[in-house]
Design a protein around this motif. Structure first.
Motif, PDB file in Angstrom:
ATOM      1  N   ILE A 189      49.408  59.661  48.224  1.00 21.63           N
ATOM      2  CA  ILE A 189      49.783  59.494  49.624  1.00 21.63           C
ATOM      3  C   ILE A 189      50.757  60.584  50.068  1.00 21.63           C
ATOM      4  N   GLN A 190      51.541  61.098  49.141  1.00 18.10           N
ATOM      5  CA  GLN A 190      52.404  62.228  49.484  1.00 18.10           C
ATOM      6  C   GLN A 190      51.557  63.448  49.861  1.00 18.10           C
ATOM      7  N   GLN A 191      50.516  63.693  49.084  1.00 19.06           N
ATOM      8  CA  GLN A 191      49.627  64.812  49.377  1.00 19.06           C
ATOM      9  C   GLN A 191      48.884  64.609  50.693  1.00 19.06           C
ATOM     10  N   MET A 192      48.444  63.379  50.926  1.00 19.47           N
ATOM     11  CA  MET A 192      47.730  63.087  52.163  1.00 19.47           C
ATOM     12  C   MET A 192      48.623  63.275  53.388  1.00 19.47           C
ATOM     13  N   GLY A 193      49.872  62.812  53.291  1.00 20.45           N
ATOM     14  CA  GLY A 193      50.797  62.971  54.406  1.00 20.45           C
ATOM     15  C   GLY A 193      51.081  64.422  54.701  1.00 20.45           C
ATOM     16  N   GLU A 194      51.307  65.187  53.649  1.00 23.57           N
ATOM     17  CA  GLU A 194      51.587  66.613  53.824  1.00 23.57           C
ATOM     18  C   GLU A 194      50.366  67.348  54.379  1.00 23.57           C
ATOM     19  N   PHE A 195      49.187  66.880  54.007  1.00 22.93           N
ATOM     20  CA  PHE A 195      47.949  67.522  54.458  1.00 22.93           C
ATOM     21  C   PHE A 195      47.661  67.222  55.932  1.00 22.93           C
ATOM     22  N   ILE A 196      47.696  65.946  56.308  1.00 28.16           N
ATOM     23  CA  ILE A 196      47.281  65.582  57.662  1.00 28.16           C
ATOM     24  C   ILE A 196      48.244  66.084  58.722  1.00 28.16           C
ATOM     25  N   VAL A 197      49.533  66.150  58.397  1.00 31.45           N
ATOM     26  CA  VAL A 197      50.487  66.560  59.418  1.00 31.45           C
ATOM     27  C   VAL A 197      50.273  68.020  59.817  1.00 31.45           C
ATOM     28  N   GLN A 198      49.659  68.815  58.926  1.00 28.89           N
ATOM     29  CA  GLN A 198      49.389  70.218  59.252  1.00 28.89           C
ATOM     30  C   GLN A 198      48.096  70.374  60.072  1.00 28.89           C
TER      31      GLN A 198
END
Length: 535
Positions: A334-343
């Motif tokens: 979920i950390q990776q997903m959050g960092e990915f989607i916000v960009q």
């Protein structure tokens, strides 16, 4: 990591820190607040006991602080809200001195009932008197315990061994807990009415300050005894003194006071009263307890440094220890997903929804939510955002946070979906763990299958012949190597989306050239700072 120690801490208990070459300890005792303010900015962590007030002013100077550890059960001297707002984790040692506190409560109770302090002082002065020191047995007395937690529960068990009848008041424990301890769960008014001895074991907070006051003393039995090894403000000290002076209370045994050390005339009079047995906050002062609490907080700091879940953090949600092995991979996902989607998302998100499907939904997913939220917000503010303060910062930014859980699942046994709503539209990304690795399996309504990498490129365009070749050619001419490629499309000759992992960042001029070459509807270079942290 530099760790500041501001109070007396067991050296033996600090061994986990001393054994770690990454950690540098500095012990500075007896500093004034001004002296602490001058030096605290150099440290990443801080260990205290009750002698240091960790308030908002101190935390403001601790610009590098990541964790504050209180080597004890209570956290009265730490401003947890101020720490949380700055993303500072607060940990304590909730179990290390539990046994010592329970034993001290029994020691004070027995000392008072058997007149041990005054009898000892009399004998030491050369007297041999017995009749003035006739005591009371605990057997068949009714003990009222207020707070049936870790300490109160142990006191209850020991009181039962003395053949006492035990009543307990605690709105936060289950009837089964009371049943297991062999005590009767009642309300405060019943404790006040029926107890021969009242022993307090609850924290100091808005609910418990002045919990026992003049009105309660009026309703108590004549000759009642009060034992307080919890916090001073729980018993109204003026009312306690009045009860002793009037004879309503036969005695009291206190280890804690509203002022430590005492300064006001009221507290001094209470301590000096001949029917008081007092100790200077010694409940946790055993060699065993001091070692235990120091070991506990030292291990928490090492866990923090290792990126492991913390067991005793008071201001972050946490999983039950038994579930952590199962849940740990999803924290990384979920950390990776959050960092990915916000960009990928447009600016000014108004709402973020975390959806958990499958077996995962059976668990408490709140730590996943705050971890994903922290990854989202870290790029939106200069302040460091983490699991401690992510919800506070989201609230301050006017972002609504929603969670949805369902054990129903379609293609995957576990699926996490993050949806960002913005004025310019919505963005959705879904991920799962496959063979132990994080995978992004959906973006918008495109099915995907890729692992987040440090440098990535996302392009959507009208699906036409030869465009993938053009993308490869342009990147090759720019000296950028493609590590992997994932292509998704809705239908033949419809909209397509390609996600590329590349070995190096893609310069802005190359992105412009790609956009023009394939007539891109959307193109974005992604930098995943934490992709290398995933095992």
């Amino acid at each position: 990591m530099k760790v500041l120690i501001t109070d007396e801490i067991s050296q033996e208990g600090l061994q986990p820190l001393l054994d770690d070459p990454r950690i540098e300890l500095e012990i500075r005792l007896g500093l004034t607040p001004e002296e602490l303010h001058r030096i605290v900015g150099r440290f990443d962590a801080m260990i205290t006991r009750s002698g240091t007030t960790v308030d908002a002013a101190l935390l403001e100077h601790g610009r590098r602080l990541k964790i504050v550890a209180r080597a004890g059960v209570g956290i009265d001297n730490v401003d947890v809200d101020a720490a949380s707002s700055r993303g500072i984790i607060v940990v304590n040692a909730p179990y290390g001195n539990v046994n010592s506190a329970a034993e001290h409560s029994m020691a004070l109770m027995l000392s008072l009932c058997r007149n041990v302090p005054v009898a000892s002082a009399s004998l030491k002065s050369g007297e041999w008197k017995r009749a003035p020191f006739t005591g009371r047995e605990l057997k068949d007395k009714t003990l009222g315990i207020i707070g049936l937690g870790k300490v109160g529960g142990r006191v209850a068990l020991r009181a039962k061994a003395f053949e006492m009848t035990v009543l307990a008041c605690d709105p936060y424990i289950s009837p089964k807990r009371a049943e297991d301890l062999g005590v009767k769960l009642v309300g405060l008014e019943e404790i006040v009415r029926y107890a021969d001895i009242v022993s307090l074991h609850c924290p100091r907070n808005a609910e418990t300050i002045d919990m026992i006051n003049a009105r309660h003393f009026d309703a108590m039995k004549d000759g009642v005894i009060i034992v307080n090894c919890a916090r001073g403000e729980i018993v109204n000290e003026a009312a306690m003194l009045a009860a002793l002076q009037s004879g309503k209370a036969a005695g009291a045994a206190f280890d804690v006071f509203s002022e430590e050390p005492p300064r006001s005339e009221l507290v001094r009079q209470l301590i000096a009263h001949p029917l008081m047995v007092v100790t200077p906050h010694l409940g946790a002062n055993t060699f065993e307890a001091q070692k235990n609490v120091a070991v506990d907080v030292s291990k928490e700091i090492v866990r923090y440094l290792d990126g492991q879940p913390l067991e005793s953090a008071v201001n972050i949600p946490k999983f039950d220890a038994e579930l952590m092995q199962v849940m740990q991979p999803f924290l990384s996902l979920i950390q990776q997903m959050g960092e990915f989607i916000v960009q990928l998302a447009p600016a000014n998100p108004s709402k973020v929804t975390f959806t958990y499907n499958g077996k995962l939904a059976r668990y408490d997913c709140s730590p996943l939510t705050v971890c994903g939220l922290a990854a989202l917000l870290n790029r939106a503010t200069e302040q460091e955002v983490n699991m401690v303060n992510s919800q506070l910062i989201a609230e301050q930014m006017g972002i609504c946070v929603e969670t949805v859980s369902s054990t129903e699942a379609e293609s995957f046994s576990n699926l996490i979906t993050i949806t960002l709503a913005t004025p310019a539209g919505r963005r959705t990304v879904a991920g799962t763990i496959f063979e132990g690795m994080p995978k992004i399996v959906k973006m918008r309504d495109f099915n995907t299958d890729f692992q987040p990498e440090e440098h990535m490129l996302v392009i959507s365009y009208a699906d036409k012949l030869g465009l993938i070749g053009k993308i490869g050619t342009i990147l090759g001419e720019a000296g950028i190597n493609i590590g992997s490629m994932n292509l998704g499309r809705r239908a033949k000759a419809g909209e397509a989306m390609v996600v590329l992992s590349v070995d190096t960042p893609v310069p802005a001029e190359v992105i412009d050239r790609l956009a023009a070459s394939v007539d891109a509807a959307f193109i974005r270079a992604i930098h995943m700072e934490n992709a290398s942290c995933i095992d």
